[in-house]
Design a protein around this motif. Structure first.
Motif: not given
Length: 221
Positions: A132-150, A156-165
């Motif tokens: 429902e809210d891309v910005k709010a969910t992005k904040q939740v995930y970045t607070d938990r350590g995910l890195t924004v790629a785009k 729209y938000t895309e997160f960086a993938a891990g090497q083994s993901s």
């Protein structure tokens, strides 16, 4: 609506696994093997209920239109339903199918012409969560350590993938995602998907469940 829990100090750095909850695990295993994506997902038997749009899609990016057709054809032959026939668009060429377990898959390429024969090679698998809210969910995930790629504002938000993901994670507006897939936006009940990370379990504000992944390495379900 289930609210996100407070972030812990042990945070996931990327999505490490995707588990689909299915009613018939043997039937689902046969389908995903025939479809050609069994090494990218895990399966779990579950009787949880859901109706309508589950709020996500798994998208395959491939080399060209012939390969899109090959994957769509394999899915249909294995029992999938076509939601959008493969066709050219402004962005390339794509088709959308619904697996027998209800999961929606989009197969796409940015190429509008083939430069070689069809293959069974997958360039990338992306899990698109409709929120429902891309910005709010992005904040939740970045607070938990995910890195924004785009990131494109609140769209729209895309997160960086891990090497083994095996799967990349992205966020999209729920209504826009449903429109892109050709399905009504309404849906109730479980998303019937569990995301694996490297931290404690939590549930985000759109009801998507994360759990600590025992192993980030992709293995056939």
């Amino acid at each position: 609506m289930v609210m996100a829990t407070t972030a812990s100090t042990a945070a996931p750095t990327s999505l490490s696994s995707v588990t689909l909850e299915v009613a018939d695990i043997e039937a689902a295993r046969r389908f995903y093997t025939a479809f050609g994506v069994d090494t990218h997902i895990h399966l779990r038997a579950s009787g949880t209920q859901s109706t309508g749009f589950r709020g996500f899609t798994l998208a395959l990016t491939v080399a060209g239109p012939a390969t899109v057709d090959s994957f769509v054809g394999a899915a249909v032959d294995a029992g999938a339903t076509v939601l959008k026939p493969a066709a050219k668009s402004l962005w390339g060429y794509s088709g959308v199918v619904r697996a027998p377990d209800g999961t929606i898959w989009k197969i796409a390429t940015s190429a509008k012409k083939d430069t070689g024969p069809a293959t069974r090679e997958i360039g990338e698998v992306v899990l698109l969560l409709g929120v429902e809210d891309v910005k709010a969910t992005k904040q939740v995930y970045t607070d938990r350590g995910l890195t924004v790629a785009k990131s494109f504002g609140g769209k729209y938000t895309e997160f960086a993938a891990g090497q083994s993901s095996p799967v990349k994670l992205a966020l999209y507006k729920r209504r826009a995602l449903a429109k892109d897939l050709g399905v009504p936006v309404d849906g109730t009940g479980s998303h019937r998907i569990v995301l694996g990370g490297t931290a404690d379990a939590f549930t985000d504000q759109d009801g998507f469940v994360w759990e600590a992944a025992a192993s980030p390495a992709p293995t056939p379900s």
